[in-house]
Every structure is written in structure tokens, then in C-alpha cells.
Design a protein around this motif. Sequence first.
Motif, PDB file in Angstrom:
ATOM      1  N   VAL A 116       0.837  -1.206   0.000  1.00 54.03           N
ATOM      2  CA  VAL A 116       0.000   0.000   0.000  1.00 54.03           C
ATOM      3  C   VAL A 116       0.872   1.256   0.000  1.00 54.03           C
ATOM      4  CG1 VAL A 116      -1.645   1.354   1.372  1.00 54.03           C
ATOM      5  CG2 VAL A 116      -1.981  -1.114   1.096  1.00 54.03           C
ATOM      6  N   GLN A 117       1.929   1.255   0.833  1.00 56.56           N
ATOM      7  CA  GLN A 117       2.813   2.414   0.893  1.00 56.56           C
ATOM      8  C   GLN A 117       3.530   2.644  -0.426  1.00 56.56           C
ATOM      9  OE1 GLN A 117       4.399   1.613   5.332  1.00 56.56           O
ATOM     10  NE2 GLN A 117       5.287   3.406   4.369  1.00 56.56           N
ATOM     11  N   ILE A 118       3.984   1.572  -1.063  1.00 56.38           N
ATOM     12  CA  ILE A 118       4.687   1.703  -2.341  1.00 56.38           C
ATOM     13  C   ILE A 118       3.765   2.314  -3.389  1.00 56.38           C
ATOM     14  CG2 ILE A 118       5.607   0.360  -4.286  1.00 56.38           C
ATOM     15  CD1 ILE A 118       6.897  -1.496  -2.207  1.00 56.38           C
ATOM     16  N   VAL A 119       2.536   1.811  -3.470  1.00 57.16           N
ATOM     17  CA  VAL A 119       1.572   2.354  -4.423  1.00 57.16           C
ATOM     18  C   VAL A 119       1.263   3.810  -4.095  1.00 57.16           C
ATOM     19  CG1 VAL A 119      -0.832   2.229  -5.161  1.00 57.16           C
ATOM     20  CG2 VAL A 119       0.540   0.154  -5.065  1.00 57.16           C
ATOM     21  N   ALA A 120       1.084   4.101  -2.811  1.00 57.44           N
ATOM     22  CA  ALA A 120       0.742   5.465  -2.405  1.00 57.44           C
ATOM     23  C   ALA A 120       1.853   6.446  -2.733  1.00 57.44           C
ATOM     24  CB  ALA A 120       0.434   5.495  -0.911  1.00 57.44           C
ATOM     25  N   LEU A 121       3.092   6.066  -2.473  1.00 60.33           N
ATOM     26  CA  LEU A 121       4.212   6.977  -2.690  1.00 60.33           C
ATOM     27  C   LEU A 121       4.579   7.101  -4.162  1.00 60.33           C
ATOM     28  CD1 LEU A 121       6.424   5.924   0.350  1.00 60.33           C
ATOM     29  CD2 LEU A 121       5.107   8.031   0.083  1.00 60.33           C
ATOM     30  N   ALA A 122       4.331   6.043  -4.941  1.00 60.67           N
ATOM     31  CA  ALA A 122       4.666   6.096  -6.364  1.00 60.67           C
ATOM     32  C   ALA A 122       3.575   6.779  -7.189  1.00 60.67           C
ATOM     33  CB  ALA A 122       4.913   4.684  -6.897  1.00 60.67           C
ATOM     34  N   ILE A 123       2.317   6.568  -6.816  1.00 59.57           N
ATOM     35  CA  ILE A 123       1.190   7.034  -7.632  1.00 59.57           C
ATOM     36  C   ILE A 123       0.391   8.143  -6.950  1.00 59.57           C
ATOM     37  CG2 ILE A 123      -0.864   6.293  -8.939  1.00 59.57           C
ATOM     38  CD1 ILE A 123       1.696   4.943  -9.844  1.00 59.57           C
ATOM     39  N   ASP A 124       0.357   8.128  -5.624  1.00 60.70           N
ATOM     40  CA  ASP A 124      -0.430   9.064  -4.813  1.00 60.70           C
ATOM     41  C   ASP A 124      -1.904   9.065  -5.216  1.00 60.70           C
ATOM     42  OD1 ASP A 124      -0.838  10.865  -2.769  1.00 60.70           O
ATOM     43  OD2 ASP A 124      -0.395  12.622  -4.013  1.00 60.70           O
ATOM     44  N   PRO A 125      -2.538   7.872  -5.205  1.00 62.89           N
ATOM     45  CA  PRO A 125      -3.952   7.805  -5.594  1.00 62.89           C
ATOM     46  C   PRO A 125      -4.863   8.359  -4.515  1.00 62.89           C
ATOM     47  CG  PRO A 125      -3.216   5.674  -4.828  1.00 62.89           C
ATOM     48  CD  PRO A 125      -2.000   6.566  -4.809  1.00 62.89           C
ATOM     49  N   ALA A 126      -6.038   8.801  -4.929  1.00 65.50           N
ATOM     50  CA  ALA A 126      -7.021   9.283  -3.960  1.00 65.50           C
ATOM     51  C   ALA A 126      -7.592   8.129  -3.152  1.00 65.50           C
ATOM     52  CB  ALA A 126      -8.147  10.025  -4.684  1.00 65.50           C
ATOM     53  N   VAL A 127      -7.730   6.971  -3.800  1.00 62.38           N
ATOM     54  CA  VAL A 127      -8.314   5.794  -3.164  1.00 62.38           C
ATOM     55  C   VAL A 127      -7.480   4.575  -3.535  1.00 62.38           C
ATOM     56  CG1 VAL A 127     -10.358   4.298  -3.047  1.00 62.38           C
ATOM     57  CG2 VAL A 127     -10.643   6.769  -3.231  1.00 62.38           C
ATOM     58  N   ILE A 128      -7.282   3.680  -2.560  1.00 62.15           N
ATOM     59  CA  ILE A 128      -6.570   2.421  -2.790  1.00 62.15           C
ATOM     60  C   ILE A 128      -7.522   1.291  -2.433  1.00 62.15           C
ATOM     61  CG2 ILE A 128      -4.575   1.004  -2.167  1.00 62.15           C
ATOM     62  CD1 ILE A 128      -3.144   3.609  -1.345  1.00 62.15           C
ATOM     63  N   ILE A 129      -7.888   0.495  -3.425  1.00 60.62           N
ATOM     64  CA  ILE A 129      -8.854  -0.584  -3.234  1.00 60.62           C
ATOM     65  C   ILE A 129      -8.125  -1.919  -3.155  1.00 60.62           C
ATOM     66  CG2 ILE A 129     -10.901  -1.725  -4.171  1.00 60.62           C
ATOM     67  CD1 ILE A 129     -11.413   0.841  -5.810  1.00 60.62           C
ATOM     68  N   LEU A 130      -8.427  -2.698  -2.128  1.00 61.01           N
ATOM     69  CA  LEU A 130      -7.879  -4.040  -1.994  1.00 61.01           C
ATOM     70  C   LEU A 130      -8.875  -5.035  -2.566  1.00 61.01           C
ATOM     71  CD1 LEU A 130      -6.459  -3.932   1.668  1.00 61.01           C
ATOM     72  CD2 LEU A 130      -5.332  -3.283  -0.478  1.00 61.01           C
ATOM     73  N   GLY A 131      -8.413  -5.874  -3.494  1.00 61.45           N
ATOM     74  CA  GLY A 131      -9.279  -6.858  -4.119  1.00 61.45           C
ATOM     75  C   GLY A 131      -8.570  -8.179  -4.274  1.00 61.45           C
ATOM     76  N   GLY A 132      -9.133  -9.073  -5.066  1.00 57.75           N
ATOM     77  CA  GLY A 132      -8.559 -10.399  -5.223  1.00 57.75           C
ATOM     78  C   GLY A 132      -9.090 -11.349  -4.166  1.00 57.75           C
ATOM     79  N   GLY A 133      -8.657 -12.602  -4.255  1.00 51.88           N
ATOM     80  CA  GLY A 133      -9.175 -13.635  -3.364  1.00 51.88           C
ATOM     81  C   GLY A 133      -9.003 -13.339  -1.890  1.00 51.88           C
ATOM     82  N   MET A 134      -7.868 -12.745  -1.503  1.00 50.18           N
ATOM     83  CA  MET A 134      -7.626 -12.453  -0.096  1.00 50.18           C
ATOM     84  C   MET A 134      -8.600 -11.419   0.457  1.00 50.18           C
ATOM     85  SD  MET A 134      -3.467 -12.385   0.002  1.00 50.18           S
ATOM     86  CE  MET A 134      -3.343 -12.072   1.766  1.00 50.18           C
ATOM     87  N   SER A 135      -9.135 -10.562  -0.416  1.00 50.29           N
ATOM     88  CA  SER A 135     -10.031  -9.504   0.047  1.00 50.29           C
ATOM     89  C   SER A 135     -11.342 -10.059   0.577  1.00 50.29           C
ATOM     90  CB  SER A 135     -10.304  -8.510  -1.080  1.00 50.29           C
ATOM     91  OG  SER A 135     -11.092  -9.093  -2.102  1.00 50.29           O
ATOM     92  N   LYS A 136     -11.650 -11.315   0.240  1.00 48.79           N
ATOM     93  CA  LYS A 136     -12.889 -11.918   0.739  1.00 48.79           C
ATOM     94  C   LYS A 136     -12.837 -12.163   2.247  1.00 48.79           C
ATOM     95  CE  LYS A 136     -13.999 -14.054  -3.695  1.00 48.79           C
ATOM     96  NZ  LYS A 136     -14.220 -15.309  -4.454  1.00 48.79           N
ATOM     97  N   THR A 137     -11.660 -12.019   2.835  1.00 54.70           N
ATOM     98  CA  THR A 137     -11.536 -12.077   4.294  1.00 54.70           C
ATOM     99  C   THR A 137     -12.329 -10.951   4.936  1.00 54.70           C
ATOM    100  OG1 THR A 137      -9.332 -13.055   4.058  1.00 54.70           O
ATOM    101  CG2 THR A 137      -9.869 -12.111   6.205  1.00 54.70           C
ATOM    102  N   GLY A 138     -12.500  -9.859   4.223  1.00 56.10           N
ATOM    103  CA  GLY A 138     -13.355  -8.777   4.689  1.00 56.10           C
ATOM    104  C   GLY A 138     -12.693  -7.834   5.677  1.00 56.10           C
ATOM    105  N   GLN A 139     -13.499  -7.343   6.609  1.00 55.58           N
ATOM    106  CA  GLN A 139     -13.039  -6.332   7.554  1.00 55.58           C
ATOM    107  C   GLN A 139     -11.785  -6.740   8.327  1.00 55.58           C
ATOM    108  OE1 GLN A 139     -14.594  -3.176   7.889  1.00 55.58           O
ATOM    109  NE2 GLN A 139     -12.724  -2.722   9.023  1.00 55.58           N
ATOM    110  N   PRO A 140     -11.615  -8.005   8.729  1.00 54.67           N
ATOM    111  CA  PRO A 140     -10.371  -8.371   9.426  1.00 54.67           C
ATOM    112  C   PRO A 140      -9.113  -8.062   8.613  1.00 54.67           C
ATOM    113  CG  PRO A 140     -12.006 -10.067   9.768  1.00 54.67           C
ATOM    114  CD  PRO A 140     -12.592  -9.125   8.752  1.00 54.67           C
ATOM    115  N   LEU A 141      -9.194  -8.169   7.280  1.00 55.88           N
ATOM    116  CA  LEU A 141      -8.048  -7.821   6.443  1.00 55.88           C
ATOM    117  C   LEU A 141      -7.785  -6.322   6.517  1.00 55.88           C
ATOM    118  CD1 LEU A 141      -5.892  -8.391   4.291  1.00 55.88           C
ATOM    119  CD2 LEU A 141      -7.683  -8.106   2.561  1.00 55.88           C
ATOM    120  N   LEU A 142      -8.835  -5.513   6.407  1.00 51.73           N
ATOM    121  CA  LEU A 142      -8.661  -4.063   6.520  1.00 51.73           C
ATOM    122  C   LEU A 142      -8.084  -3.683   7.875  1.00 51.73           C
ATOM    123  CD1 LEU A 142     -11.817  -2.415   4.883  1.00 51.73           C
ATOM    124  CD2 LEU A 142      -9.460  -2.349   4.073  1.00 51.73           C
TER     125      LEU A 142
END
Length: 368
Positions: free
Chosen positions: A280-306
Motif C-alpha cells: 500500500v505504501q509503495i503504491v501510495a508513494l509512487a502514484i499518490d492515488p485518492a483511493v486504494i482498493i484491496l481486491g482479489g481472493g484475499m479480500s474476501k476475508t473482509g473487515q479483518p483484512l482491513l
Amino acid sequence: MAASTPHPEADTDSVQAGPISLGIDIGGTKIEGVAIDGDKRLLACHRIPTRKGNQAVHDDTVTLIHHLLDPVGLNRGPVTVGLGIPGRVDANHGIVDDAVNLGIRHMALGPAVAKTTGLPVRVENDVNIAALGAASQADNTLIAPGTTPHSEAARDQARRSASEPGRDGPRALPDQGDHVVAFINLGTGLAAGIIREGRIEHGASGAIGEIGHISVDAHQFPCKCGQCGCLETVASGAAVETLWPGIAHPLPDLIAQASKGNQHAKEVQDIIGHGIALAVQIVALAIDPAVIILGGGMSKTGQPLLDLVTEHLNKSAACSHFIASLRLPDRLRLAPADLPIAAIGAALAGRMDADSRPSELIGKEIAS
């Protein structure tokens, strides 16, 4: 094979004549497709098992196109097609290379499907279309940190809001068309898709977002790419399966065991949490997006992942005013698990590609 059925939320009778956009996500185990109308409403969904090889992928894609169009009809306007597929994709020419899990070494997928169907076809990498689909969702569809009232993230957010007047919790997706959204795909591997001004960023060689092969992790685990210490070795589904083996759904189990005081689980959870937070930090510092969305199979873990990622981002922020000032937890969102975002993104990619072409090239009926 059974015909496609309308999406549960679709009302095909109320759809006015207009363009139909088909999106198809070609995965290692299933091919999933959707049909959407000009207002981005889901009209139909259908999925079939994946068969390997160039001819099988072509034939099954064409079959799925026919099934998707069956319930919505062909009299509503132009039809466009977008395809998402793993591997190295030349989006300008519709060529796919090294889609290993599909048994494809080289294939002109876009031209082949276009020739068979008579429809305009756009082909994109699967992570890119998932990024486009996720970025297209309204903010209340994406899950933000702290949405579970008793989560640690919620408590941290409440404390921050109380101590910092004027802050109103996680930021919403900007309404402006010039914002940047990053999508981090936490699947078997690790990669990111970048959406700028509503369109997919490709870079010079198509390698943009391949953050999984940045060699930065201190554990120096060997990576399939030949390097050691790649981010993918500590921040992916394969990484969790390696470090916490023998479990059908390892990440939820890992988090549960760590919460019960299992010391080894805590150690592994720290490795994974730190790895994803670093991504997340690498993406944020390289791109500086307004929003960073976590997806893929691991994201189905839900709130505990966040919660896990937020915890590790807060650790970095605690010792760095600069990192704290970026407010990275506020930018995090979780992709909805109940929407076929990759197929939706493929449909949008096909539509945008067609919009840039001369009108006489837009398909109005499917070839028999």
C-alpha cells in the motif's frame, strides 16, 4: 448449456434501446461474463468452467457472448465486448502471451473473437479490468476501514476523529474525473492496476503495477521470478499458503488463531500484514492515488483484512510524521465480494475502446 439468466437486480423490461456492453473475465477456473446497459446497469450474468488452450478459450468466450445476449436481445443498440485475461497483454492489438494457467503461450485473442462474432473486442490484463470495475463502483459499495463497529480500526478512527477536529472519517471517492484510483490485487500473486481519469494506465511496456516483484522484503524468501525478497512472497495468497499451510482458507484461519494467542500465527500474521501494508505504501508513494482498493481472493476475508493492514500502516505512521500526514488508512477500501467487478470492468473497457473508434466499426448485431 443453460442459457444466461438476468442478474437479480436487473429489470430488462425497463431497459430502453441503447448500447449493450459485454464484459468477460477469463480466469483459471471459470469464465464469468456480464451484460450492462448504457446506464451501467447489470442486465445478465453467466459463468462457465474454464477449458485450457487457445481454441477452447476462443470457443468458450464466443459461447458466453451468445448466452449473455440471449436474455437481453439484440434490438437495443450497438454491442461491444471487453475481455480480461491473465498474462502479458498487448491491449492495442488484442494479443495475449504467457497466460500459463490457461495453456496459452501466444494468441491473438481479440482479433479471433472479433472475426467470429463481428463485434468490436477489447482485451486487457485481468488485474487492469478488475481495477476499472472496482473504481467504477459508488463509494457506498466499497467497504471502508472501521465499518464494523467493534473493530480495532473503528476504535482507532474514533480516537483520531475525536483528537483531530474537522476530520470526518474515511474520504469518499472524488467526484472529479481527474482523480487516480489504485487497485491492489491480493490473489495468488500480487499486482496493482492504476485508473487515471477513468481509464486504465498501461505504461511503456505494460508492466505498470507489477509491484509483486519489487525485491524489498527482509526475509528474502525465493520468488518464482528468480529474485529473492519479492513483495509477492509476503503479500499474496500464495505467500499465506506457504507460511500457513494445510488450511483451505488460510488467511481467515491465520487471523483467528493469532487473535487466540497462537504465537506462531502472530508471527506469520505480522509478516503478511507488514507485506500488504508495504505494498500500500509503495503504491501510495509512487502514484499518490485518492483511493486504494484491496481486491482479489484475499479480500474476501473482509473487515479483518482491513483491520490488519490498517494496524501496520498505523505502526509506520507512529514513527514518521511524513507517513502519518498521508493518512493512508483513510484511502483504503475493500472491493465488494458480491459483484463481478472484473467482468464489469471488462465491459467498461470494451465500451470506452469502442467510443474512440469510428461509428461504422461499432458492432450492431452478432455474426451467426
